[in-house]
Design a protein around this motif. Structure first.
Motif, PDB file in Angstrom:
ATOM      1  N   PRO A  71       0.794  -1.159   0.099  1.00 37.15           N
ATOM      2  CA  PRO A  71      -0.082   0.042  -0.093  1.00 37.15           C
ATOM      3  C   PRO A  71       0.852   1.234  -0.027  1.00 37.15           C
ATOM      4  CG  PRO A  71      -0.849  -1.543   1.617  1.00 37.15           C
ATOM      5  CD  PRO A  71       0.542  -2.170   1.034  1.00 37.15           C
ATOM      6  N   ARG A  72       0.160   2.256  -0.780  1.00 36.79           N
ATOM      7  CA  ARG A  72       1.247   3.538  -0.911  1.00 36.79           C
ATOM      8  C   ARG A  72       1.607   4.016   0.455  1.00 36.79           C
ATOM      9  NH1 ARG A  72      -1.516   7.823  -4.221  1.00 36.79           N
ATOM     10  NH2 ARG A  72      -1.154   9.639  -2.917  1.00 36.79           N
ATOM     11  N   GLY A  73       0.476   3.984   1.438  1.00 36.91           N
ATOM     12  CA  GLY A  73       0.755   5.020   2.748  1.00 36.91           C
ATOM     13  C   GLY A  73       1.830   4.263   3.616  1.00 36.91           C
ATOM     14  N   ILE A  74       2.097   2.758   3.542  1.00 35.27           N
ATOM     15  CA  ILE A  74       2.898   2.087   4.125  1.00 35.27           C
ATOM     16  C   ILE A  74       4.393   2.348   3.555  1.00 35.27           C
ATOM     17  CG2 ILE A  74       4.100  -0.115   4.616  1.00 35.27           C
ATOM     18  CD1 ILE A  74       1.162  -1.160   4.817  1.00 35.27           C
ATOM     19  N   ASN A  75       4.673   2.473   2.237  1.00 32.46           N
ATOM     20  CA  ASN A  75       5.868   2.727   1.482  1.00 32.46           C
ATOM     21  C   ASN A  75       6.147   4.270   1.813  1.00 32.46           C
ATOM     22  OD1 ASN A  75       7.851   1.691  -0.038  1.00 32.46           O
ATOM     23  ND2 ASN A  75       6.820   2.476  -1.941  1.00 32.46           N
ATOM     24  N   GLU A  76       5.331   5.142   1.744  1.00 34.33           N
ATOM     25  CA  GLU A  76       5.516   6.464   2.216  1.00 34.33           C
ATOM     26  C   GLU A  76       6.105   6.612   3.536  1.00 34.33           C
ATOM     27  OE1 GLU A  76       1.836   8.840   1.267  1.00 34.33           O
ATOM     28  OE2 GLU A  76       2.397   8.948  -1.005  1.00 34.33           O
ATOM     29  N   ARG A  77       5.371   6.117   4.366  1.00 32.07           N
ATOM     30  CA  ARG A  77       5.860   6.084   5.929  1.00 32.07           C
ATOM     31  C   ARG A  77       7.361   5.416   6.035  1.00 32.07           C
ATOM     32  NH1 ARG A  77       2.823   2.476   9.993  1.00 32.07           N
ATOM     33  NH2 ARG A  77       4.200   0.884   9.210  1.00 32.07           N
TER      34      ARG A  77
END
Length: 145
Positions: free
Chosen positions: A118-124
């Motif tokens: 998921p994009r959110g996990i990668n950004e974090r």
């Protein structure tokens, strides 16, 4: 063969008929005292996988493919000599053969369906990585001595 079951269940209602099993006995190596020189306690159990009619065609095909490295002219052989008693070695060899065939005839695993992170996990992850980098960069360049 008295007392031994007539067939060995692989899975469900499929079993190996006793008539298709080939038993061979020989003297076992290793310690055992006076008894070891007179008894044939080592057991070799062979099963002709290529010619058997006891297995469904699909199972037989899977087993022939998966056990190709172990087969000699379509025959799979297991040995047992860990027990001093021929009877217990026979039971161990039969269990080993049925387990081997059960594993070889199991349906192939379902192919893995690739998933995306998921994009959110990668950004974090990238944000934490950058923060850690800043922390480490802040440590350098000073004379601590």
């Amino acid at each position: 063969m008295d007392g031994m079951s007539g067939s060995h269940v692989i899975r469900g209602s499929v079993s190996l008929p006793e008539a298709e099993l080939m038993w061979r006995f020989s003297r076992s190596s290793g310690p055992g005292g006076q008894h070891v020189n007179t008894s044939d306690s080592k057991v070799e159990l062979s099963f002709d996988l290529a010619k058997t009619e006891a297995l469904p065609a699909v199972w037989k095909q899977w087993a022939l493919e998966r056990l190709a490295g172990r087969l000699v002219d379509g025959v799979v052989t297991v040995r047992s000599s860990e027990h001093r008693s021929q009877w217990r070695n026979r039971e161990a060899a039969a269990v080993r053969l049925t387990a081997l065939l059960a594993e070889a005839t199991a349906p192939p695993p379902k192919p893995r369906k690739p998933t995306r992170i998921p994009r959110g996990i990668n950004e974090r992850r990238l944000r934490e990585k950058k923060q850690r980098s800043e922390t480490k960069r802040g440590r350098g360049g000073q004379n601590w001595g």
